[in-house]
Design a protein around this motif. Structure first.
Motif, PDB file in Angstrom:
ATOM      1  N   GLU A   1       1.080  -1.281   0.130  1.00  0.00           N
ATOM      2  CA  GLU A   1      -0.070  -0.147   0.131  1.00  0.00           C
ATOM      3  C   GLU A   1       0.871   1.223  -0.031  1.00  0.00           C
ATOM      4  O   GLU A   1       0.494   2.363  -0.680  1.00  0.00           O
ATOM      5  CB  GLU A   1      -0.741   0.118   1.204  1.00  0.00           C
ATOM      6  CG  GLU A   1      -2.321   0.671   1.178  1.00  0.00           C
ATOM      7  CD  GLU A   1      -3.308   0.300   2.290  1.00  0.00           C
ATOM      8  OE1 GLU A   1      -3.276  -0.826   2.591  1.00  0.00           O
ATOM      9  OE2 GLU A   1      -4.061   1.294   2.450  1.00  0.00           O
TER      10      GLU A   1
ATOM     11  N   ARG B   1      -8.242  -2.874  12.635  1.00  0.00           N
ATOM     12  CA  ARG B   1      -8.189  -2.033  11.520  1.00  0.00           C
ATOM     13  C   ARG B   1      -9.507  -0.892  11.805  1.00  0.00           C
ATOM     14  O   ARG B   1     -10.413  -1.538  12.200  1.00  0.00           O
ATOM     15  CB  ARG B   1      -8.621  -2.565  10.250  1.00  0.00           C
ATOM     16  CG  ARG B   1      -7.535  -3.728   9.525  1.00  0.00           C
ATOM     17  CD  ARG B   1      -7.959  -3.857   8.142  1.00  0.00           C
ATOM     18  NE  ARG B   1      -7.024  -5.108   7.740  1.00  0.00           N
ATOM     19  CZ  ARG B   1      -6.782  -5.254   6.512  1.00  0.00           C
ATOM     20  NH1 ARG B   1      -7.200  -4.223   5.399  1.00  0.00           N
ATOM     21  NH2 ARG B   1      -6.169  -6.033   6.124  1.00  0.00           N
ATOM     22  N   CYS B   2      -9.302   0.159  11.264  1.00  0.00           N
ATOM     23  CA  CYS B   2     -10.402   0.921  11.453  1.00  0.00           C
ATOM     24  C   CYS B   2     -11.515   0.511  10.530  1.00  0.00           C
ATOM     25  O   CYS B   2     -12.816   1.079  10.743  1.00  0.00           O
ATOM     26  CB  CYS B   2     -10.172   2.344  11.532  1.00  0.00           C
ATOM     27  SG  CYS B   2      -8.900   2.763   9.940  1.00  0.00           S
ATOM     28  N   THR B   3     -11.119   0.058   9.520  1.00  0.00           N
ATOM     29  CA  THR B   3     -12.370  -0.622   8.851  1.00  0.00           C
ATOM     30  C   THR B   3     -12.607  -1.876   8.880  1.00  0.00           C
ATOM     31  O   THR B   3     -13.575  -2.538   8.046  1.00  0.00           O
ATOM     32  CB  THR B   3     -11.698  -0.520   7.189  1.00  0.00           C
ATOM     33  OG1 THR B   3     -10.381  -1.496   7.264  1.00  0.00           O
ATOM     34  CG2 THR B   3     -11.444   0.653   6.628  1.00  0.00           C
TER      35      THR B   3
ATOM     36  N   GLY C   1     -10.062  -3.049   2.638  1.00  0.00           N
ATOM     37  CA  GLY C   1      -9.336  -3.518   1.105  1.00  0.00           C
ATOM     38  C   GLY C   1      -9.511  -2.365   0.530  1.00  0.00           C
ATOM     39  O   GLY C   1      -9.418  -2.236  -0.693  1.00  0.00           O
ATOM     40  N   ALA C   2      -9.463  -0.985   0.971  1.00  0.00           N
ATOM     41  CA  ALA C   2      -9.444   0.171   0.237  1.00  0.00           C
ATOM     42  C   ALA C   2      -8.163   0.257  -0.624  1.00  0.00           C
ATOM     43  O   ALA C   2      -7.105  -0.023  -0.230  1.00  0.00           O
ATOM     44  CB  ALA C   2      -9.587   1.553   1.347  1.00  0.00           C
TER      45      ALA C   2
HETATM   46  C1  UN1 Z   1      -6.831   1.340   8.977  1.00  0.00           C
HETATM   47  O1  UN1 Z   1      -7.397   0.554   9.267  1.00  0.00           O
HETATM   48  O2  UN1 Z   1      -6.771   2.338   9.532  1.00  0.00           O
HETATM   49  O3  UN1 Z   1      -9.039  -0.796   3.738  1.00  0.00           O
HETATM   50  C2  UN1 Z   1      -6.469   1.580   7.601  1.00  0.00           C
HETATM   51  C3  UN1 Z   1      -8.231  -0.987   4.283  1.00  0.00           C
HETATM   52  C4  UN1 Z   1      -6.764  -0.689   4.490  1.00  0.00           C
HETATM   53  C5  UN1 Z   1      -6.400   0.458   5.103  1.00  0.00           C
HETATM   54  C6  UN1 Z   1      -7.075   0.408   6.779  1.00  0.00           C
HETATM   55  N1  UN1 Z   1      -6.331  -0.372   3.057  1.00  0.00           N
HETATM   56  O4  UN1 Z   1      -8.543  -1.966   5.501  1.00  0.00           O
END
Ligand code: UN1
Length: 496
Positions: free
Chosen positions: A104, A281-283, A443-444
């Motif tokens: 990334e 993960r924030c996601t 998975g951004a």
């Molecule tokens: C985060 O958890 O701060 O989309 C970022 C995603 C990763 C980025 C997560 N590409 O989970």
């Protein structure tokens, strides 16, 4: 190994003369290194170095800045394996995911290097004759970048590369839990030829250096990724001097699984989203809203898959679940599991500490699933940042969307369905900055805007062209080549 701060192109010890240790969360007896425990003096020196380097960097042609970024990206590619292994050791994510994190950073570095020859503005007609109008981007000055440990190279790259390609100079501060990956990135930028003072880094064990950085009068913009509680503090500190600020904070992301979903695919997505990076993960998909017609079938398969995940040291390629970042985080997870039980959620699996073979000193926790959750429960409302997933039964798409939106956060969401109409309705109605169809909440990709609504963010986006908007100001330029005074809005020849 003793690591130093990077200030004005030099590797320096902190004026505090103190250091702190970074430990391997899979085995706390392994010391990753000693890092400078910087104070406000170090921060001030770093900001002054960035300030001194700014005029030169601002006037360096953007394509030349891009060449340095291309070189950095190539070095990242050539060292991907080594950097990934170091990342797994310093913060625990399994090696495959560490490679993804470095990738990334590579993607972002190449992408922003390309922006050296883009950074497009607009040309547009003037309302007057013999007058030319255009917009250009101008950098901001010194930017402070404060990053978390969970994506210890990707997030520093998300923030630094757009800042640098636009001509800003930067001071970065990593989380004390994972300073090595940022330091590796900084070393690579140094090797790629970044001029002294353009990139600076200070490490610190506590919040004081970050506070000094955010409060420094010469800092023009702050980018922060971390908790909503700290984000609030950063926002208040920036408000008094009108610093530009971008915040990426908490998430409580939901997957909606409809009755017509491909069940196996939805389970795959729930396992990956819920337990990938050990839920840190924030996601992360920490809530799964499942239609009642398939609730039993889904939850039994999901539980089975969660139980089968192999915990351990992420350097072993067969390991699927790394440790939590530290004991404090493990205690937080334990506390939420206690709260969940007390609230009446049904513990379907997990709920206990793990001690995988050979990792006795690590902070491991079992993949945990709570069934029959109610949208108001604290385990459904609050970000846990660990391997804990709440299942909520629902009886329609409308109810799924309602449950999905009934949290204070709005980062990412997903729907599993074979019905295009349902997918589009959810896409329109879910209050999140990121939305997936038949894919998990994580998975951004780096060329799409990243960020969230409600208490996740403050209206900005990272990555993609959106990042250029944060790290620059528009300048509107009017060039009058008529040789006479022309008055906008007054000297009009046409009237209606
Ligand atoms: C985060 O958890 O701060 O989309 C970022 C995603 C990763 C980025 C997560 N590409 O989970």
């Amino acid at each position: 190994m003793l690591y130093k701060n990077f200030i004005g192109g030099q590797w320096l010890e902190s004026s505090s003369k103190r250091v702190f240790k970074s430990l391997n969360p899979a085995d706390s007896s392994e010391v990753i290194g000693e890092f400078q425990d910087s104070d406000a003096d170090d921060v001030n020196r770093a900001v002054q170095a960035a300030r001194a380097a700014y005029p030169g960097w601002r006037l360096t042609p953007a394509p030349k800045r891009g060449e340095i970024l291309y070189r950095a990206a190539q070095i990242l590619v050539s060292r991907k394996e080594e950097l990934s292994g170091q990342m797994t050791r310093e913060m625990g994510k399994v090696i495959e995911e560490a490679r993804g994190d470095v990738q990334e950073a590579i993607d972002m570095t190449f992408y922003m290097a390309g922006e050296g020859r883009r950074q497009f503005g607009q040309t547009t007609p003037s309302e007057l004759q013999n007058k030319f109008c255009m917009t250009t981007r101008a950098p901001l000055g010194v930017c402070a970048l404060i990053t978390p440990w969970n994506f210890p190279m990707a997030i520093p790259a998300w923030k630094s590369m757009p800042a640098l390609i636009l001509g800003n100079t930067i001071v970065m501060k990593p989380s004390p839990e994972a300073p090595l990956s940022m330091l590796n990135l900084v070393k690579i930028l140094e090797e790629a030829g970044i001029p002294p003072g353009v990139v600076n880094m200070v490490t610190s064990s506590g919040p004081d250096a970050g506070r000094a950085l955010v409060a420094h009068p010469a800092v023009r913009a702050v980018s922060f990724t971390g908790s909503t509680a700290v984000g609030k503090e950063v926002a208040a500190a920036c408000a008094v001097s009108f610093k530009h600020l971008t915040l990426e904070m908490g998430g409580k992301n939901a997957i909606l699984v409809m009755e017509d979903a491909d069940l196996a695919l939805a389970v795959d997505g729930a396992v990956w989203g819920g337990f990938g990076t050990t839920g840190q993960r924030c996601t992360a998909a920490s809530r799964i809203v499942v239609h009642k017609d398939i609730y039993e079938a889904f939850s039994s398969k999901f539980v089975e898959r969660a139980r089968a995940l192999k915990p351990g040291n992420g350097l072993d390629p067969s390991v699927q679940l790394g440790p939590l970042i530290n004991e404090q985080q493990l205690h937080k997870v334990e506390e939420y599991v206690r709260i969940g039980k007390e609230e009446g959620a049904k513990l379907l699996t997990g709920g206990e500490r793990l001690r995988p073979k050979g990792c006795s000193g690590g902070s491991f926790y079992a993949p945990t699933i709570f069934g029959d959750c109610d949208p108001r429960m604290r385990i459904v409302q609050e970000e846990i940042f660990g391997p804990v997933v709440a299942l909520l039964p629902c009886s329609s798409l409308d109810e799924a969307v309602e449950f999905g939106n009934a949290v204070p956060y709005g980062l990412s969401s997903a729907i599993y369905t074979r019905d295009l109409n349902k997918a589009f309705r959810a896409m329109r109605d879910m209050e999140t900055g990121i939305f997936y169809v038949n894919a998990s909440t994580i998975g951004a990709e780096t060329h799409l805007p990243f960020g969230g609504v409600k208490q996740t963010g403050n209206g900005h986006r990272e990555a993609a062209v959106a990042a250029l908007d944060f790290y620059s100001e528009w300048k509107s330029v009017y060039i009058d080549f008529s040789g006479r005074l022309q008055r906008a809005q007054i000297d009009t020849e046409l009237s209606f």
